[in-house]
Motif scaffolding. Structure first.
Motif, mmCIF file in Angstrom:
data_model
loop_
_atom_site.group_PDB
_atom_site.id
_atom_site.type_symbol
_atom_site.label_atom_id
_atom_site.label_comp_id
_atom_site.label_asym_id
_atom_site.label_seq_id
_atom_site.Cartn_x
_atom_site.Cartn_y
_atom_site.Cartn_z
ATOM 1 N N LEU A 1 0.828 -1.201 0.000
ATOM 2 C CA LEU A 1 0.000 0.000 0.000
ATOM 3 C C LEU A 1 0.870 1.262 0.000
ATOM 4 N N CYS A 2 1.913 1.248 0.787
ATOM 5 C CA CYS A 2 2.842 2.389 0.819
ATOM 6 C C CYS A 2 3.478 2.608 -0.551
ATOM 7 N N PHE A 3 3.920 1.542 -1.176
ATOM 8 C CA PHE A 3 4.544 1.628 -2.489
ATOM 9 C C PHE A 3 3.573 2.200 -3.518
ATOM 10 N N GLU A 4 2.325 1.738 -3.476
ATOM 11 C CA GLU A 4 1.308 2.228 -4.418
ATOM 12 C C GLU A 4 1.050 3.718 -4.242
ATOM 13 N N LYS A 5 1.192 4.226 -3.025
ATOM 14 C CA LYS A 5 0.940 5.644 -2.744
ATOM 15 C C LYS A 5 2.209 6.493 -2.881
ATOM 16 N N GLY A 6 3.333 5.875 -3.227
ATOM 17 C CA GLY A 6 4.572 6.627 -3.403
ATOM 18 C C GLY A 6 5.358 6.850 -2.130
ATOM 19 N N LEU A 7 5.101 6.030 -1.127
ATOM 20 C CA LEU A 7 5.818 6.118 0.144
ATOM 21 C C LEU A 7 6.801 4.970 0.258
ATOM 22 N N GLU A 8 7.749 5.134 1.143
ATOM 23 C CA GLU A 8 8.713 4.067 1.417
ATOM 24 C C GLU A 8 8.616 3.714 2.896
ATOM 25 N N TYR A 9 8.527 2.421 3.187
ATOM 26 C CA TYR A 9 8.435 1.951 4.568
ATOM 27 C C TYR A 9 9.578 0.994 4.831
ATOM 28 N N LYS A 10 10.381 1.312 5.839
ATOM 29 C CA LYS A 10 11.511 0.456 6.208
ATOM 30 C C LYS A 10 11.551 0.303 7.715
ATOM 31 N N VAL A 11 12.047 -0.846 8.145
ATOM 32 C CA VAL A 11 12.184 -1.139 9.571
ATOM 33 C C VAL A 11 13.670 -1.100 9.917
ATOM 34 N N TYR A 12 13.981 -0.393 10.997
ATOM 35 C CA TYR A 12 15.359 -0.257 11.466
ATOM 36 C C TYR A 12 15.413 -0.489 12.968
ATOM 37 N N LYS A 13 16.612 -0.757 13.456
ATOM 38 C CA LYS A 13 16.829 -0.831 14.902
ATOM 39 C C LYS A 13 16.764 0.586 15.465
ATOM 40 N N ASN A 14 16.218 0.710 16.661
ATOM 41 C CA ASN A 14 16.086 2.030 17.280
ATOM 42 C C ASN A 14 17.425 2.725 17.477
ATOM 43 N N THR A 15 18.452 1.973 17.830
ATOM 44 C CA THR A 15 19.760 2.594 18.055
ATOM 45 C C THR A 15 20.314 3.181 16.761
ATOM 46 N N LEU A 16 20.072 2.512 15.623
ATOM 47 C CA LEU A 16 20.554 3.025 14.332
ATOM 48 C C LEU A 16 19.786 4.284 13.933
ATOM 49 N N ILE A 17 18.483 4.291 14.202
ATOM 50 C CA ILE A 17 17.672 5.486 13.908
ATOM 51 C C ILE A 17 18.157 6.653 14.766
ATOM 52 N N ALA A 18 18.378 6.406 16.051
ATOM 53 C CA ALA A 18 18.818 7.459 16.961
ATOM 54 C C ALA A 18 20.162 8.030 16.531
#
Length: 180
Positions: free
Chosen positions: A42-59
């Motif tokens: 659904l995200c891809f169809e709407k032009g969005l990107e969804y990715k999962v990351y570790k919280n420490t890497l995001i921080a």
């Protein structure tokens, strides 16, 4: 995961944050593989990107950015975190989250909205999701502004054009009276 791989992920995520003016952090814990794939589709169809990351890497990626993201990271980076990236509009990820929940059923609240960064504003908590879905994009706001600015000019032109017929009629009547 090796240290070099983590550094590469942090660098690429930092670049992604710099390129993307709008991102949402969600918690999709408890999703089945089929649900995650449906959400990504659904995200891809709407032009969005969804990715999962570790919280420490995001921080660490947020720490590399200009600005103070410490409070935002402390409030949002708990549990299982996924990031929705939107390059076009700030309200699209909120609309996609709400649409996906509707497809799953009325009682479903997953993926849970943790927080969003839109331009320079930070929104934290599930209570802000409905507000974010109703935000207008910059293009929509500019269109509304242009419409408001054009409205008085259009009214003036319309009044002048309708008055032109009246004035012409009055002058013609006066000219006809003088001839008689």
């Amino acid at each position: 995961m090796t240290r070099e791989e983590k550094l590469q992920i942090i660098e690429s995520l930092t670049e992604k944050f710099k390129e993307t003016p709008y991102f949402y952090i969600t918690d999709a814990a408890g999703f089945s593989v089929a649900q995650v794939n449906a959400f990504r589709r659904l995200c891809f169809e709407k032009g969005l990107e969804y990715k999962v990351y570790k919280n420490t890497l995001i921080a660490k990626a947020l720490d590399n950015l200009d600005g103070d993201y410490k409070g935002f990271a402390d409030q949002t980076l708990k549990g299982f975190s996924g990031i929705l990236f939107s390059k076009e509009t700030g309200n699209l990820p909120a609309k996609v989250l709400l649409d996906f929940r509707k497809k799953l059923g009325k009682k479903e609240t997953r993926p849970v909205f943790k927080g969003a960064y839109i331009d320079t504003d930070v929104f934290v908590g599930e209570a802000n999701l409905e507000l974010l879905s109703n935000l207008k994009s910059k293009q929509e706001l500019l269109g509304d502004l242009i419409g408001l600015l054009q409205s008085p000019a259009k009214n003036l032109v319309a009044a002048l054009q309708s008055g032109q017929n009246n004035i012409t009629g009055v002058l013609k009547t006066l000219a006809d009276r003088e001839e008689k």
